[in-house]
Design an enzyme around this catalytic site. Structure first.
Site, PDB file in Angstrom:
ATOM      1  N   ASP A   8       2.358  -9.631  -1.919  1.00 53.64           N
ATOM      2  CA  ASP A   8       3.779  -9.676  -0.662  1.00 53.64           C
ATOM      3  C   ASP A   8       4.175  -9.801   0.697  1.00 53.64           C
ATOM      4  OD1 ASP A   8       6.290 -10.441  -3.537  1.00 53.64           O
ATOM      5  OD2 ASP A   8       3.751  -9.642  -3.388  1.00 53.64           O
TER       6      ASP A   8
ATOM      7  N   GLY B 173       1.633  -5.397  -5.649  1.00 53.29           N
ATOM      8  CA  GLY B 173       2.956  -4.416  -7.049  1.00 53.29           C
ATOM      9  C   GLY B 173       3.971  -5.459  -6.988  1.00 53.29           C
TER      10      GLY B 173
ATOM     11  N   LYS C 250      -4.442   0.409  -6.902  1.00 50.69           N
ATOM     12  CA  LYS C 250      -4.668  -0.147  -5.635  1.00 50.69           C
ATOM     13  C   LYS C 250      -6.183   0.320  -5.759  1.00 50.69           C
ATOM     14  CE  LYS C 250      -1.111  -2.949  -4.084  1.00 50.69           C
ATOM     15  NZ  LYS C 250      -0.796  -3.489  -2.685  1.00 50.69           N
TER      16      LYS C 250
ATOM     17  N   GLU D  76       8.598 -12.301  -0.081  1.00 54.14           N
ATOM     18  CA  GLU D  76       8.307 -10.563  -1.257  1.00 54.14           C
ATOM     19  C   GLU D  76       9.008 -11.058  -2.344  1.00 54.14           C
ATOM     20  OE1 GLU D  76       7.653  -7.119  -0.780  1.00 54.14           O
ATOM     21  OE2 GLU D  76       6.697  -7.707   1.043  1.00 54.14           O
TER      22      GLU D  76
ATOM     23  N   ASP E  87      -3.307  -7.811  -0.175  1.00 53.47           N
ATOM     24  CA  ASP E  87      -1.748  -7.143  -0.957  1.00 53.47           C
ATOM     25  C   ASP E  87      -1.434  -9.016  -0.762  1.00 53.47           C
ATOM     26  OD1 ASP E  87       0.911  -6.345  -1.413  1.00 53.47           O
ATOM     27  OD2 ASP E  87       1.223  -6.550   0.276  1.00 53.47           O
TER      28      ASP E  87
END
Length: 310
Positions: free
Chosen positions: A94, A182, A232, A101, A92
């Site tokens: 962030d 995301g 994902k 973020e 991932d």
């Protein structure tokens, strides 16, 4: 059937004290149908305990999670060749590859970061559907000028401690690396290039020309398929096929609820300084200061890590 499980204890301080090691041994020895066959020192901060048991790794994990040991993370997994032989590690972005973020950094330009942060928190805790949360947050970004936005945000990104070393070492073993975020494409691609990852995928922010100023601004929505938890998971499996690696050799590393589906389909998963609900659901959790400590989960000693990082 008797299985071999390895339990790795990783201290959050500078050393793993003898007192803590003794406590872990006592707790493991008290488990029914579990026998400690051997121990192995990985570092002054990390140690392996090799168990024989008829229980599977998931069952052992639930048991060690109940230990409530302060100052250390305890990881249980099957002691197979895939522990160390990683073919694909997916991150991932962030709060995993970077401390921030990104959507909150963008939101600051419209002075809506508090509203965006509140929605993000709910989404990462798995309290809110990710697609719904993304739609709500991106809508708040409408009208932000894009001319210098991306470059200004990139300059603010802080890479998580240990990430460059972990990526460099894994690549040296031949492992493929990817970021599935995301967040948004310009920043995922930026991390891909800076860390020399093999693949990046993220969401695309739509833009439009403001009718009054005639400058490009964010439209308040995204284009194309949303990179959520299911995306994902699907992308991780597709990458494994594309790179010709077994699913057992894949890992997902993340901090949010939208990382759990990929952890579920991968060979293994690591919740990195994650929200409590994510830590409870993930195959393992790591709450140290450096993501380089993932090497211990993969079975590397300090000497082996130093050799990889030469």
């Amino acid at each position: 059937m008797v299985a071999e499980i390895v339990v790795t204890v990783i201290g959050r301080g500078p050393t793993l004290s003898q007192e803590l090691k003794d406590e872990i041994c006592t707790l493991l020895n008290a488990l029914e149908d579990v026998k400690i066959e051997s121990e192995s020192v990985l570092s002054v901060r990390a140690q392996d305990y090799f168990l024989t048991t008829s229980k599977d790794a998931s069952s052992i994990r639930k048991l060690v999670d109940s230990f409530n040991v302060d100052g250390a993370d305890i990881v249980a997994q099957e002691n197979s060749k895939f522990r160390k032989e990683k073919g694909l590690v997916v991150f991932d972005m962030d709060s995993t590859l970077i401390y921030q973020e990104v959507i909150e950094l963008i939101a600051a330009y419209a002075q809506v970061e508090d509203r965006v942060a509140e929605i993000t928190e709910r989404a990462m805790n798995n309290e809110l559907d990710f697609k719904q949360s993304l739609t709500e947050r991106v809508k708040l970004l409408k009208g932000i000028k894009t001319a210098t936005l991306y470059d200004e945000i990139k300059a603010k990104l802080r890479v998580t401690k240990g990430v460059p070393e972990l990526c460099r070492g894994l690549k040296k073993t031949g492992c493929k690396l990817a970021v599935l975020s995301g967040g948004f494409t310009p920043f995922a691609n930026y991390m891909r290039d800076n860390l020399e990852l093999d693949y990046a995928r993220a969401n695309v922010l739509a833009t439009e020309t403001d009718s009054q100023s005639q400058v490009e601004v964010l439209s308040g929505y995204t284009l194309g398929d949303v990179v959520d938890g299911e995306c994902k998971a699907e992308t991780l499996l597709n990458l494994a096929r594309e790179y010709g690696v077994s699913v057992e050799s894949t890992v997902m590393v993340g901090d949010g609820g939208n990382d759990l589906p990929a952890m579920a389909v991968a060979g293994f998963g690591i919740a990195w300084n994650a929200k409590p609900k994510v830590q409870q659901a993930a195959p393992s959790k790591l709450n140290t200061e450096s993501l380089q400590d993932a090497f211990y989960i993969f079975g590397y000693t300090d000497d082996e890590i130093a050799e990889l990082l030469k």
